[in-house]
Design an enzyme around this catalytic site. Structure first.
Site, PDB file in Angstrom:
ATOM      1  N   THR A 178      48.145 125.224  12.726  1.00 28.63           N
ATOM      2  CA  THR A 178      48.020 126.399  13.576  1.00 28.63           C
ATOM      3  C   THR A 178      48.638 126.178  14.950  1.00 28.63           C
ATOM      4  OG1 THR A 178      45.775 125.631  13.964  1.00 28.63           O
ATOM      5  CG2 THR A 178      46.040 127.515  12.527  1.00 28.63           C
ATOM      6  N   HIS A 189      29.514 144.515   2.669  1.00 26.46           N
ATOM      7  CA  HIS A 189      28.580 144.012   3.689  1.00 26.46           C
ATOM      8  C   HIS A 189      28.425 145.033   4.813  1.00 26.46           C
ATOM      9  CE1 HIS A 189      27.902 139.967   2.296  1.00 26.46           C
ATOM     10  NE2 HIS A 189      29.169 139.605   2.362  1.00 26.46           N
ATOM     11  N   LYS A 211      48.242 123.427  17.239  1.00 25.87           N
ATOM     12  CA  LYS A 211      47.431 122.866  18.318  1.00 25.87           C
ATOM     13  C   LYS A 211      48.273 121.960  19.216  1.00 25.87           C
ATOM     14  CE  LYS A 211      44.360 121.320  15.292  1.00 25.87           C
ATOM     15  NZ  LYS A 211      44.681 122.019  14.050  1.00 25.87           N
ATOM     16  N   THR A 212      49.172 121.179  18.603  1.00 28.06           N
ATOM     17  CA  THR A 212      50.030 120.305  19.394  1.00 28.06           C
ATOM     18  C   THR A 212      50.967 121.124  20.277  1.00 28.06           C
ATOM     19  OG1 THR A 212      49.973 118.759  17.562  1.00 28.06           O
ATOM     20  CG2 THR A 212      51.618 118.371  19.238  1.00 28.06           C
ATOM     21  N   GLY A 267      40.810 123.853  15.066  1.00 28.97           N
ATOM     22  CA  GLY A 267      41.437 124.819  14.166  1.00 28.97           C
ATOM     23  C   GLY A 267      42.014 124.146  12.952  1.00 28.97           C
ATOM     24  N   PRO A 268      42.297 124.938  11.919  1.00 29.56           N
ATOM     25  CA  PRO A 268      42.852 124.368  10.690  1.00 29.56           C
ATOM     26  C   PRO A 268      44.239 123.778  10.936  1.00 29.56           C
ATOM     27  CG  PRO A 268      42.766 126.763  10.568  1.00 29.56           C
ATOM     28  CD  PRO A 268      42.090 126.389  11.825  1.00 29.56           C
ATOM     29  N   PRO A 269      44.702 122.913  10.026  1.00 24.75           N
ATOM     30  CA  PRO A 269      46.016 122.296  10.209  1.00 24.75           C
ATOM     31  C   PRO A 269      47.126 123.334  10.257  1.00 24.75           C
ATOM     32  CG  PRO A 269      44.838 121.308   8.363  1.00 24.75           C
ATOM     33  CD  PRO A 269      44.052 122.489   8.786  1.00 24.75           C
ATOM     34  N   GLU A 329      33.900 142.554   1.840  1.00 21.19           N
ATOM     35  CA  GLU A 329      33.511 142.631   3.251  1.00 21.19           C
ATOM     36  C   GLU A 329      33.084 144.043   3.645  1.00 21.19           C
ATOM     37  OE1 GLU A 329      32.928 140.057   4.938  1.00 21.19           O
ATOM     38  OE2 GLU A 329      33.834 138.670   3.495  1.00 21.19           O
TER      39      GLU A 329
HETATM   40 ZN    ZN Z   1      30.004 137.873   1.668  1.00 18.20          ZN
END
Ligand code: ZN
Length: 629
Positions: free
Chosen positions: A211, A436, A213-214, A207-209, A433
């Site tokens: 978030t 789409h 995880k630790t 995951g991105p920093p 979005e």
């Molecule tokens: Zn798109």
């Protein structure tokens, strides 16, 4: 993992080392450069000295290698007037001095045998002191100078005051659900072993920093009530070749003694980068490779019957990891710890806001709505920033206004370094979005639209529309591929329809749409103009399945031009279809976009009932179909 566990004595030792070095330097300079500390003699330019000699004003001079000290002839002054100058290379000088009647001599050799001896002794002493300083830093002192390799994993033992539970981790419900199973393995390993099941050894948290995880890994240990060893991947790779591997061995030795337990490796990519290199280069980092090999050996080492040690590792760059790490029996499970959605952010805010004094009128849901893309750490920072503002303004409690100001500050900071959307961007992403989704609903060749989200996910997408294939498919028809291309272009078409302008956000869509159209023409033989010929040579994938892109067959200029025209025709036609659909369903587009701006994620029944109302603009598609045919 910036806090290193220093034993209590190491700080005072460090200070004494520094004192030692400083006093050594002082002595050194005092002995060798005594003039630094003596009464200063005025310094004059060499030319002035020569002038004074020529004028016959100089009484006597002491000519040294580095300086000339001389005394002026002066009848009136009681104090002798002494000056010095830096000599230049001047062979004529003795002659000149003699001619002008100056009494002169070479400077006496300095009688500093003591200094000479110290000159030999002190530099090595300084070197030793510096050496000691680094050793005590890199080894954690307590184990002594030679135990460079002792791992510095922090141990969090059960019952520790730092015990964290799942209650303190919010906004990552899916990850929590997956990790609950790991907790179960750790609590009752016997149950799984009795039935012959192999307990997973490695779980990769991706995951991105920021978030959490630790925190997540700590919570797994907390929930299971087992010790928690944590170390950062970058700490393995240090000063000495071989130290990293020894550290890994030592860490796992410690862990096995405390089993069942959790070993948490943060920043796994620091040691686990692909050995062949992401670009096919052969990586030349021996130290990292040795460390990685040792880690693999240790993970393969504890077999089913052994102690239960589960390795959790965190990374925000899973794509660079060495494939060997991801093989079965190693990090074969991956858990996505992503940025939280609206509900998740609200829960996280509630947790952190409980630690500050809140005004009654504060609406955390509204704060959550205004912070799309914030990770857990960003939200914690936001609450703290709001509290700081309140304190600065001498308020007793944190108000909504404080939160609003804090959001502006934090967003301004975050926009630069990560994906946080401002309101305008959020608006564009929403229409993109929904574009789409609507085109996908009307042209279902690409599958059923299952979810629309405008929460920035992972590394690449600002928002996304998820299409689920209705069944397992191995063959796609030409019309389905055309549907897919139109759906890919739906996002850009929506930007054109609504804002009458386009942004850079659609570049990936365009890339994929063009690639697919090109494959239709050159690989699948779906163009009537060019006929059923494959214009690409056969697949030349390497054995890992990473295609390098197929080379084109040699074709004539006319054919190349025809291919380009066909590809362009397919894409442009699909683009027109997407525009037609969105113009035809303009009201619905507006309605869904407003809805998603409010809730950020729409899925399931609700999405289906909205998309079912999309209509197909009959006449246009017929028309374009005939143009193509
Ligand atoms: Zn798109």
């Amino acid at each position: 993992m910036s806090v290193k566990n220093k034993p209590p004595g190491s700080r005072s030792r460090l200070i004494s080392n520094i004192l030692f070095i400083v006093s050594g330097l002082f002595l050194f300079t005092n002995l060798f450069f005594p003039q630094l500390y003596a009464e200063p003699t005025p310094q004059v330019p060499y030319s002035m000295f020569i002038d004074q000699v020529e004028d016959g004003n100089v009484a006597r001079a002491s000519v040294g290698q580095n300086e000339i000290v001389y005394e002026l002839k002066n009848q009136n002054a009681e104090q002798p007037q002494i000056y010095k100058t830096n000599p230049i290379f001047d062979l004529e000088l003795p002659k000149r001095l003699e001619a002008n009647g100056v009494e002169f001599a070479a400077a006496p050799p300095q009688n500093n045998w003591f200094g000479n001896i110290l000159g030999w002794v002190i530099p090595p002493l300084i070197f030793v002191a510096i050496w000691q300083f680094f050793i005590s830093r890199s080894a954690g002192g307590a184990q002594g100078a030679l135990s460079l390799t002792k791992s510095r994993a922090k141990v969090y033992v059960e019952g520790d005051s730092t015990k964290v539970t799942f209650n303190e981790v919010a906004g990552v419900e899916e990850a929590k659900a997956e990790l609950t199973e790991i907790v179960d393995f750790l609590k009752t390993p016997e149950r799984y072993k009795a039935i012959g099941a192999r307990i997973p050894k490695g779980v990769l948290l991706v995951g991105p920093p920021g978030t959490g995880k630790t925190l997540m890994a700590k919570a797994v240990a907390g929930e299971a009530g087992v010790p928690f060893f944590s170390i950062s991947g970058s700490e393995f790779v240090e000063l000495f070749v071989g130290a990293g591997a020894a550290r890994v061995r030592d860490l796992f030795d410690q862990a096995k003694q405390k089993a069942p337990c959790i070993v948490f490796i943060d920043e796994l990519d620091a040691i686990g980068q692909s050995r062949s290199g992401a670009n096919g280069f052969v990586g030349g980092n021996d130290e990292r490779e040795q460390t990685l090999n040792q880690l693999l050996t240790e993970m393969d080492g504890f077999a089913a019957g052994d102690a239960t040690v589960i390795v959790l590792a965190a990374t925000n760059r899973p794509e660079v990891l060495d494939p060997a790490l991801l093989r079965p029996g190693r990090f074969d499970r991956q858990v996505l710890v992503d940025r939280p959605d609206l509900a998740g952010r609200q829960k996280i805010l509630e947790i952190y806001a409980a630690k500050v004094r809140l005004d009654v009128e504060v609406n955390l849901k509204q704060v959550a709505t205004r912070t799309p893309g914030f990770a857990g750490a960003d939200l914690a920072n936001l609450v703290n920033e709001a509290a700081l503002l309140a304190a600065r303004n001498n308020r007793e409690t944190v108000t909504q206004a404080d939160f609003n100001e804090a959001i502006e500050r934090v967003v301004a900071g975050l926009e630069k370094k990560s994906r946080v959307l401002n309101d305008k961007e959020k608006n564009i992403v929403a229409y993109h979005e929904v574009g789409h989704a609507l085109v996908g609903a009307v042209m279902p060749g690409g599958g059923r639209v299952a979810k629309i989200s405008i929460v920035p996910r992972g590394m690449a997408a600002l928002g996304y529309t998820l299409q689920m294939p209705t069944e397992d498919r191995f063959l796609m028809s030409e019309s389905e591929l055309r549907d897919q291309i139109a759906t890919m272009l739906g996002g850009r078409a929506a930007e054109e329809v609504v804002f009458n302008s386009i942004t850079t956000g659609a570049s990936n869509d365009l890339q994929r749409a063009t690639d697919l159209a090109e494959r239709m023409v050159t690989t699948y033989g779906m163009s009537e103009v060019l006929g059923p010929l494959a214009y690409e040579k056969g697949a030349q994938n390497n054995f890992l399945g990473q295609g390098m892109g197929n080379p084109r067959r040699m074709v004539s200029d006319e054919t190349a031009k025809a291919i380009d025209e066909e590809v362009k025709g397919i894409v442009e036609n699909a683009h027109q279809q997407a525009l037609d659909i969105l113009n035809h369903n303009r009201d619905l587009l507006e309605q869904i976009a407003q809805e998603i701006l409010e809730v950020e994620v729409i899925e399931g029944e609700k999405l289906q009932s909205l998309l079912d109302r999309a209509e197909k603009p009959q006449q246009h598609t017929e028309e374009s179909e005939t143009v193509l045919a």
